[in-house]
Design a protein around this motif. Sequence first.
Motif, PDB file in Angstrom:
ATOM      1  N   ALA A  10       7.200   8.586 -16.579  1.00 38.13           N
ATOM      2  CA  ALA A  10       6.530   7.506 -17.321  1.00 38.13           C
ATOM      3  C   ALA A  10       7.113   6.154 -16.922  1.00 38.13           C
ATOM      4  O   ALA A  10       8.324   5.970 -16.917  1.00 38.13           O
ATOM      5  CB  ALA A  10       6.696   7.747 -18.818  1.00 38.13           C
ATOM      6  N   HIS A  11       6.238   5.220 -16.577  1.00 39.17           N
ATOM      7  CA  HIS A  11       6.668   3.881 -16.146  1.00 39.17           C
ATOM      8  C   HIS A  11       5.496   2.917 -16.304  1.00 39.17           C
ATOM      9  O   HIS A  11       4.346   3.332 -16.391  1.00 39.17           O
ATOM     10  CB  HIS A  11       7.083   3.913 -14.666  1.00 39.17           C
ATOM     11  CG  HIS A  11       5.927   4.179 -13.750  1.00 39.17           C
ATOM     12  ND1 HIS A  11       5.397   5.441 -13.572  1.00 39.17           N
ATOM     13  CD2 HIS A  11       5.161   3.348 -12.989  1.00 39.17           C
ATOM     14  CE1 HIS A  11       4.372   5.379 -12.755  1.00 39.17           C
ATOM     15  NE2 HIS A  11       4.195   4.124 -12.374  1.00 39.17           N
ATOM     16  N   SER A  12       5.815   1.627 -16.312  1.00 38.90           N
ATOM     17  CA  SER A  12       4.747   0.639 -16.164  1.00 38.90           C
ATOM     18  C   SER A  12       4.904   0.057 -14.767  1.00 38.90           C
ATOM     19  O   SER A  12       5.984   0.146 -14.170  1.00 38.90           O
ATOM     20  CB  SER A  12       4.868  -0.455 -17.224  1.00 38.90           C
ATOM     21  OG  SER A  12       6.137  -1.070 -17.140  1.00 38.90           O
ATOM     22  N   HIS A  42       1.683  11.803  -2.039  1.00 41.17           N
ATOM     23  CA  HIS A  42       1.317  13.224  -1.995  1.00 41.17           C
ATOM     24  C   HIS A  42       2.194  13.971  -2.985  1.00 41.17           C
ATOM     25  O   HIS A  42       3.421  13.890  -2.912  1.00 41.17           O
ATOM     26  CB  HIS A  42       1.549  13.767  -0.566  1.00 41.17           C
ATOM     27  CG  HIS A  42       1.351  15.240  -0.469  1.00 41.17           C
ATOM     28  ND1 HIS A  42       2.176  16.057   0.275  1.00 41.17           N
ATOM     29  CD2 HIS A  42       0.415  16.065  -1.017  1.00 41.17           C
ATOM     30  CE1 HIS A  42       1.758  17.302   0.183  1.00 41.17           C
ATOM     31  NE2 HIS A  42       0.691  17.343  -0.595  1.00 41.17           N
ATOM     32  N   TYR A  43       1.538  14.652  -3.915  1.00 40.04           N
ATOM     33  CA  TYR A  43       2.261  15.488  -4.862  1.00 40.04           C
ATOM     34  C   TYR A  43       2.008  16.941  -4.442  1.00 40.04           C
ATOM     35  O   TYR A  43       0.895  17.450  -4.646  1.00 40.04           O
ATOM     36  CB  TYR A  43       1.737  15.293  -6.288  1.00 40.04           C
ATOM     37  CG  TYR A  43       1.794  13.856  -6.782  1.00 40.04           C
ATOM     38  CD1 TYR A  43       2.877  13.400  -7.524  1.00 40.04           C
ATOM     39  CD2 TYR A  43       0.750  12.964  -6.520  1.00 40.04           C
ATOM     40  CE1 TYR A  43       2.921  12.084  -7.996  1.00 40.04           C
ATOM     41  CE2 TYR A  43       0.794  11.652  -6.988  1.00 40.04           C
ATOM     42  CZ  TYR A  43       1.880  11.217  -7.720  1.00 40.04           C
ATOM     43  OH  TYR A  43       1.925   9.934  -8.185  1.00 40.04           O
ATOM     44  N   PRO A  44       2.992  17.610  -3.847  1.00 37.57           N
ATOM     45  CA  PRO A  44       2.749  18.983  -3.384  1.00 37.57           C
ATOM     46  C   PRO A  44       2.495  19.932  -4.559  1.00 37.57           C
ATOM     47  O   PRO A  44       2.804  19.603  -5.707  1.00 37.57           O
ATOM     48  CB  PRO A  44       4.046  19.357  -2.658  1.00 37.57           C
ATOM     49  CG  PRO A  44       4.802  18.093  -2.495  1.00 37.57           C
ATOM     50  CD  PRO A  44       4.348  17.156  -3.572  1.00 37.57           C
ATOM     51  N   LEU A  89      -4.314  -1.434  -7.856  1.00 40.29           N
ATOM     52  CA  LEU A  89      -5.585  -0.745  -7.611  1.00 40.29           C
ATOM     53  C   LEU A  89      -5.225   0.701  -7.266  1.00 40.29           C
ATOM     54  O   LEU A  89      -4.376   0.917  -6.399  1.00 40.29           O
ATOM     55  CB  LEU A  89      -6.335  -1.364  -6.427  1.00 40.29           C
ATOM     56  CG  LEU A  89      -6.374  -2.897  -6.307  1.00 40.29           C
ATOM     57  CD1 LEU A  89      -7.252  -3.300  -5.124  1.00 40.29           C
ATOM     58  CD2 LEU A  89      -6.889  -3.531  -7.588  1.00 40.29           C
ATOM     59  N   LEU A  90      -5.828   1.654  -7.932  1.00 38.66           N
ATOM     60  CA  LEU A  90      -5.462   3.054  -7.664  1.00 38.66           C
ATOM     61  C   LEU A  90      -6.687   3.875  -7.278  1.00 38.66           C
ATOM     62  O   LEU A  90      -7.676   3.917  -8.012  1.00 38.66           O
ATOM     63  CB  LEU A  90      -4.800   3.681  -8.897  1.00 38.66           C
ATOM     64  CG  LEU A  90      -4.371   5.139  -8.684  1.00 38.66           C
ATOM     65  CD1 LEU A  90      -3.067   5.237  -7.910  1.00 38.66           C
ATOM     66  CD2 LEU A  90      -4.234   5.870 -10.002  1.00 38.66           C
ATOM     67  N   LEU A  91      -6.572   4.522  -6.123  1.00 32.80           N
ATOM     68  CA  LEU A  91      -7.583   5.496  -5.716  1.00 32.80           C
ATOM     69  C   LEU A  91      -6.934   6.866  -5.832  1.00 32.80           C
ATOM     70  O   LEU A  91      -5.764   7.031  -5.469  1.00 32.80           O
ATOM     71  CB  LEU A  91      -8.014   5.234  -4.265  1.00 32.80           C
ATOM     72  CG  LEU A  91      -8.817   3.948  -4.081  1.00 32.80           C
ATOM     73  CD1 LEU A  91      -8.740   3.455  -2.645  1.00 32.80           C
ATOM     74  CD2 LEU A  91     -10.273   4.150  -4.501  1.00 32.80           C
ATOM     75  N   LEU A 103       0.870  -1.186   0.000  1.00 30.76           N
ATOM     76  CA  LEU A 103       0.000   0.000   0.000  1.00 30.76           C
ATOM     77  C   LEU A 103       0.898   1.226   0.000  1.00 30.76           C
ATOM     78  O   LEU A 103       1.801   1.327   0.821  1.00 30.76           O
ATOM     79  CB  LEU A 103      -0.860  -0.013   1.268  1.00 30.76           C
ATOM     80  CG  LEU A 103      -1.818   1.161   1.475  1.00 30.76           C
ATOM     81  CD1 LEU A 103      -2.959   1.151   0.476  1.00 30.76           C
ATOM     82  CD2 LEU A 103      -2.389   1.142   2.890  1.00 30.76           C
ATOM     83  N   ARG A 104       0.658   2.134  -0.945  1.00 28.33           N
ATOM     84  CA  ARG A 104       1.497   3.340  -1.011  1.00 28.33           C
ATOM     85  C   ARG A 104       0.609   4.577  -0.901  1.00 28.33           C
ATOM     86  O   ARG A 104      -0.370   4.709  -1.653  1.00 28.33           O
ATOM     87  CB  ARG A 104       2.255   3.358  -2.343  1.00 28.33           C
ATOM     88  CG  ARG A 104       3.061   4.621  -2.561  1.00 28.33           C
ATOM     89  CD  ARG A 104       3.651   4.678  -3.948  1.00 28.33           C
ATOM     90  NE  ARG A 104       4.883   3.935  -4.045  1.00 28.33           N
ATOM     91  CZ  ARG A 104       5.519   3.710  -5.200  1.00 28.33           C
ATOM     92  NH1 ARG A 104       5.027   4.144  -6.336  1.00 28.33           N
ATOM     93  NH2 ARG A 104       6.646   3.046  -5.225  1.00 28.33           N
ATOM     94  N   LEU A 105       0.939   5.437   0.031  1.00 24.16           N
ATOM     95  CA  LEU A 105       0.250   6.732   0.114  1.00 24.16           C
ATOM     96  C   LEU A 105       1.122   7.725  -0.635  1.00 24.16           C
ATOM     97  O   LEU A 105       2.332   7.783  -0.392  1.00 24.16           O
ATOM     98  CB  LEU A 105       0.094   7.167   1.572  1.00 24.16           C
ATOM     99  CG  LEU A 105      -0.504   6.140   2.535  1.00 24.16           C
ATOM    100  CD1 LEU A 105      -0.579   6.711   3.954  1.00 24.16           C
ATOM    101  CD2 LEU A 105      -1.907   5.709   2.070  1.00 24.16           C
TER     102      LEU A 105
HETATM  103  O1  LIG Z   1      -0.357   8.878  -8.381  1.00 23.19           O
HETATM  104  C1  LIG Z   1      -0.824   8.238  -9.292  1.00 23.19           C
HETATM  105  O2  LIG Z   1      -1.943   8.436  -9.698  1.00 23.19           O
HETATM  106  C2  LIG Z   1      -0.009   7.181  -9.989  1.00 23.19           C
HETATM  107  C3  LIG Z   1       0.958   6.463  -9.107  1.00 23.19           C
HETATM  108  C4  LIG Z   1       1.702   5.397  -9.820  1.00 23.19           C
HETATM  109  O3  LIG Z   1       1.577   5.213 -11.000  1.00 23.19           O
HETATM  110  C5  LIG Z   1       2.598   4.509  -9.063  1.00 23.19           C
HETATM  111  O4  LIG Z   1       2.849   4.777  -7.877  1.00 23.19           O
HETATM  112  O5  LIG Z   1       3.077   3.521  -9.662  1.00 23.19           O
END
Ligand SMILES: O=C(O)CCC(=O)C(=O)O
Length: 345
Positions: A226-228, A207-209, A235-237, A203-205
Motif C-alpha cells: 500500500a502506497h500513494s 511484471h508480477y510473476p 497514468l496507468l495501463l 515510464l515503468r514496465l
Molecule cells: O501495477 C499496478 O497496477 C500499480 C503500480 C503502482 O501503483 C506503482 O507502480 O506505483
Amino acid sequence: MSLERNCNTSLIPVIDFDAFFDKSTKHAVAGEMLQSFKDIGFVYLINHGIPQAKVTEMFEMSKKFFALPLETKNLAPHPPSGTHHRGFSAQGQEKVTQHVYDCDSLAEQRAQAPDAKESFECGREEDELMPNIWLPEGTLVGFKETCLEFFWVSFLACLVYHFIRVHQLCHKIELDILRALALGFGLDEEYFTQCHTAPDNQLRLLHYPSVPLDALHQNSIARIGAHSDFGWITLLLQDDVGGLEIEDPNVPGAFRSVTPVSGALLVNAGDFMMRWSNDTIKSTIHRVCAPPGTTSGMTPERYSIPYFCSADFSTVVDCIPGTWDEGAGRPNFPSAASTSELQQT
Ligand SMILES: O=C(O)CCC(=O)C(=O)O
Ligand SMILES: [Fe+2]
C-alpha cells in the motif's frame, strides 16, 4: 458526441475523454474529472487518445523484456541508489512502502514480505540528471525505441528512429489531462501545462510473476504494498488480470478492488498534486494483491505500465488559486516551495 459517465465497481467513474475535445462537452468533462479526483483520486478515461495498437505493442515488448534470462536483464541494472529511477530491478529488489525511508526499517520490511515483481524504468533520453540505462545494443531489438516512442517522441528521436512519424503518446495525454484539470478549477487551460515542459517523467514496465495465492494471503510475499504515488499524476495501463486495490476514501483502511476496464487509462493524483490543490484532490493509497477471481493455487501473472508525471523542477508550488478562502485564512501549506525542495522533504 456524448459525455459518457458510468461507474466501474461503483467506485471509479469512467469518462469518455474524446468529449473533452468537443466544445459543447469540454467543460462538463473537465468538471467531472476534477470531481473524481476530489472524491476518490482516480478516474478511468476511455477514448484517451493513445492508439490501442501502441498500447499492445508496448505490452508485447514488455513481455519480451521480462521473458529474457535474469542475467540478460541485469545488463541494464537499476542503480542501488533510491534516487536514480532507471533500469531493471529484479524481484525482491524493491519494497514499496508508505513513508518508510530509513534503511533499517526498509531492510526489515523487505525481509518480511518482498515485493514479488520486477520492473524496468526509463525517462526522456536527453535527461542528464538521470540518464537512461538500456540493455547493450542488439540485446532486444526495438525495446529502447518502443519505450522512447511510448514515453514521448522528441523531434530528434523521431528523425533518428522513425523519420517524421510523430505519435504523441503518454506525454501528450498527460498535457491534455492537465488542461482538463485546470479548466475544472476554473483556471486558464495552460495553468498546469506551462510547468510540465521538460518532461521529467518516468515510464515503468511492471511484471508480477505467478505466485502461490497462500503466500500472498499470509503476507509472506506482496505484489506491491500500500502506497500513494509521490508525484503529480500517474497514468496507468494494465492488462485484464486485475489485483489493483484502492483505499476507500469513506472507510479508511478498507481496500476496494479496481476492475480493469478494457482499453481504458486509469489516472490518479499523487502527493504533489494533493499538496498543490491544498488537499482538495486526493492522493489515494493503492496496492496490488491477488486478483479477485483466484481462489487457490497460483495467481495469474500481471503486467502493468505506470507513467509517472512530474512538474518541472523549478516549479513553485503555491496552492492553486480558489482552493482556499483568501479572506478567511491560510492554505494548508506554505507557498513558494519548489518541486526540487519538496522532493527533499
Ligand atoms: O501495477 C499496478 O497496477 C500499480 C503500480 C503502482 O501503483 C506503482 O507502480 O506505483
Ligand atoms: Fe502507485
